[in-house]
Design a protein around this motif. Sequence first.
Motif, PDB file in Angstrom:
ATOM      1  N   ARG A   1      30.267  12.328  13.839  1.00 51.58           N
ATOM      2  CA  ARG A   1      29.497  12.861  14.959  1.00 51.58           C
ATOM      3  C   ARG A   1      28.701  14.088  14.854  1.00 51.58           C
ATOM      4  NH1 ARG A   1      30.525  12.725  20.850  1.00 51.58           N
ATOM      5  NH2 ARG A   1      31.587  10.910  20.538  1.00 51.58           N
TER       6      ARG A   1
ATOM      7  N   GLN B   1      26.456   8.694  19.095  1.00 50.45           N
ATOM      8  CA  GLN B   1      27.260   9.119  20.140  1.00 50.45           C
ATOM      9  C   GLN B   1      28.607   8.383  20.199  1.00 50.45           C
ATOM     10  OE1 GLN B   1      24.911   8.441  23.758  1.00 50.45           O
ATOM     11  NE2 GLN B   1      25.746   6.196  24.053  1.00 50.45           N
ATOM     12  N   THR B   2      28.604   7.280  19.467  1.00 51.60           N
ATOM     13  CA  THR B   2      30.067   6.611  19.486  1.00 51.60           C
ATOM     14  C   THR B   2      30.976   7.140  18.228  1.00 51.60           C
ATOM     15  OG1 THR B   2      29.184   4.827  18.295  1.00 51.60           O
ATOM     16  CG2 THR B   2      29.021   4.662  20.541  1.00 51.60           C
TER      17      THR B   2
ATOM     18  N   ALA C   1      31.064   1.685  14.397  1.00 45.37           N
ATOM     19  CA  ALA C   1      29.970   2.322  15.324  1.00 45.37           C
ATOM     20  C   ALA C   1      28.994   1.444  15.790  1.00 45.37           C
ATOM     21  CB  ALA C   1      29.677   3.534  15.265  1.00 45.37           C
TER      22      ALA C   1
ATOM     23  N   ARG D   1      30.345  -1.614  17.706  1.00 44.35           N
ATOM     24  CA  ARG D   1      30.463  -1.406  19.248  1.00 44.35           C
ATOM     25  C   ARG D   1      29.143  -1.646  19.829  1.00 44.35           C
ATOM     26  NH1 ARG D   1      34.239   2.343  17.080  1.00 44.35           N
ATOM     27  NH2 ARG D   1      32.970   4.065  16.769  1.00 44.35           N
ATOM     28  N   MET D   2      28.218  -1.077  19.189  1.00 48.61           N
ATOM     29  CA  MET D   2      26.748  -1.158  19.960  1.00 48.61           C
ATOM     30  C   MET D   2      26.054  -2.505  19.849  1.00 48.61           C
ATOM     31  SD  MET D   2      25.740   1.782  21.712  1.00 48.61           S
ATOM     32  CE  MET D   2      27.501   1.736  22.059  1.00 48.61           C
TER      33      MET D   2
ATOM     34  N   SER E   1      24.174   3.671  26.494  1.00 48.47           N
ATOM     35  CA  SER E   1      24.779   4.713  27.027  1.00 48.47           C
ATOM     36  C   SER E   1      25.986   4.034  28.041  1.00 48.47           C
ATOM     37  CB  SER E   1      23.828   5.451  27.931  1.00 48.47           C
ATOM     38  OG  SER E   1      22.931   6.100  27.166  1.00 48.47           O
TER      39      SER E   1
ATOM     40  N   ASP F   1      28.927   2.740  26.120  1.00 50.30           N
ATOM     41  CA  ASP F   1      29.842   3.916  25.359  1.00 50.30           C
ATOM     42  C   ASP F   1      30.817   4.316  26.499  1.00 50.30           C
ATOM     43  OD1 ASP F   1      30.755   5.879  23.780  1.00 50.30           O
ATOM     44  OD2 ASP F   1      29.678   7.472  24.929  1.00 50.30           O
TER      45      ASP F   1
ATOM     46  N   GLU G   1      33.400   1.522  27.465  1.00 42.99           N
ATOM     47  CA  GLU G   1      34.522   1.360  26.221  1.00 42.99           C
ATOM     48  C   GLU G   1      35.588   2.467  26.551  1.00 42.99           C
ATOM     49  OE1 GLU G   1      33.569   2.387  22.591  1.00 42.99           O
ATOM     50  OE2 GLU G   1      34.203   0.431  21.719  1.00 42.99           O
ATOM     51  N   ARG G   2      34.852   3.738  26.904  1.00 40.74           N
ATOM     52  CA  ARG G   2      36.207   4.819  27.206  1.00 40.74           C
ATOM     53  C   ARG G   2      36.752   4.595  28.496  1.00 40.74           C
ATOM     54  NH1 ARG G   2      33.342  10.781  26.020  1.00 40.74           N
ATOM     55  NH2 ARG G   2      31.953  10.111  24.617  1.00 40.74           N
TER      56      ARG G   2
END
Length: 658
Positions: free
Chosen positions: A347, A409-410, A421, A424-425, A464, A467, A470-471
């Motif tokens: 990050r 950002q991930t 990452a 995930r995107m 966005s 992300d 997912e959280r």
Amino acid sequence: MIVEIGHFALALALGVAVVQALVPLWGVSRRDAALAAVGPTAAVTCFLLVAFSFLALVVSYVRSDFSVENVVANSHSAQPLIYKVTSTWGNHEGSMLLWVLILTLFGALVAVSRRSLPTRLRAGTLAAQGFVTVAFLAFVLLTSNPFRRLDPAPGEGQDLNPILQDLGLAIHPPLLYVGYVGFSITYAFAVAALIDGRIDAVWARAVRPWTLLAWVFLTLGIAMGSYWAYYELGWGGWWFWDPVENASLMPWLAGTALIHSTVVMEKRDALKVWTILLAILTFSLSLLGTFIVRSGVLTSVHSFASDPGRGLFILAILVFFVGGSLALFAWRAPLLRQGGLFAPISREGALVVNNLFIATACATVFIGTLYPLVLEMLTGDKISVGPPFFNATFVPVVVPLLLLLPIGQTLAWKRGDLLGAAQRMSAALVLAIVSGLAVVAIMRGGPVLAPLGIGLGVFLIAGSAWDIGERVVRRASGASAMLSRAVGLPRSAWGTAFAHAGVGLSVIGIAAAAWSAEGIGVLKPGESLTSGRYTVVLESVTPRKGPNFTEDVARFRVSAGDRQLKPVEAMKRIYTARAMPTTEAGIRTDGLSQVYVSLGEPQGGGIAVRVYDKPLILLIWIGAVVMAFGGALSLTDRRFRLAVPRRAATRAVVQPAE
């Protein structure tokens, strides 16, 4: 009498600002807590004096006191009350007084802040802010006195510039100035930290809310200025890469980099030297913008006067604060302890790349803005650097930055997994590609890069949202658990998501401008003109009288295919006092799009008309508002509501580099 009292209060504020600048600094050097404690009292007193002085000027305008030269030059007894008030800062002298008012307001806010700042840091910050206040108060009193009397007093004023007689003047300059001047606090924090010799997570947590606050207001100020120019000037554009526009964009870019840099410093105790340099450069660019606009090197609605003395004074302020702070940085920065280590794929690494791209983009704007001015000063040759240059240099730097935002950002802190990452995107990327292809299919042609811009905007928004999703979903089972986890997420996480999504919305609006259409014609009542999806029919042209102007009002019937929209009115005004014409565009909103009608001069028994089809143009400004909302939401994060932890009571010394 109130004019003289206001002038006296301003002079008294200068004396108090000198105390604010010198006494706390003396107290820090002597380790005298009593002297260091003078700073907060002086800062609040200085603000109250300047606020009274500003109020005195407002009262002079409201009363139409034409014994004051500034009121005569910028007001008229027939002006509506709202424009009498806004006329206070619709000129050089009044706007600089507003600048100083906001400057002292920020100093007072630091003084009364409940956040438990270390004593030395607070005293040094207020002292640095005091020096800036002294410089600008001296500038106002010596070169730009708004309280100068006229004897004999004329019976009437000369009226405010008609272009400025708009509600935009009540909103745009205050917002912009809060942004500009707000970065003076981050500058003061940086100077204080360099003097103190300690820069750590405590400093980063203390400075980040002020950076966010300034950035939020500067974002709104730039957006409001863009929309004001769009609807007021009648040219149908929202950005022209004008030097005055660039003067606000440069500190915004540097401030954006500073926000991301302070995150790394607060979380990982890294990028200390770079963060300090950014804090200095951001306010330096604000000062540079002030010089460009106020020195007379430009001729525009923003340049109220071209007095060489004022230009030299501002240049001296610029050289002193920029040169002095950079010299202090060069002296102290090599002695500061470096921060923690991190892997390139992390990050922190993504935020470093983010900073490099933003700094490069800012540099391109800086060069394109100043090169023509420097060349003219050195050789006398005049050249124009316009949209082609900036589109060719700025856009290629920003596009890869925006592509990296959702992925960066991930990533995990310290050491991340780039492949993970990207995976995930992947859903957001697929959605972006499908959106771009859908645009190509629907529009059936048009600019090649525009669908890519639409896809990029969708990628930012979807990234966005993904992300955050997912959280929320991670380790949560059931709707109630997910809701609880969503509520429990840090507000800074939500703020980041909104800010990045706002960028995506603006990107979509900018890309959609490629499909804008323009129609030009000379119309008589009953005749029509088509532009893109819209057709307008001129129904009538009638004269009308306003409080201090006369105007011809053209009424148009608007349709989009078989749909009838509400009628729209466009005006040509003549302001009586100055005999100056202005164009008031007629705008009809259709969803997120607009049809825009602007009048020209009468020709051959008709009137010249321009009609623009502006698809999805509102997304440009909606995106800016969403960005600002994200920043404001981050400001409410729990760690900013808590007091800054005090440093250990150890002797502050300069620590050697590792």
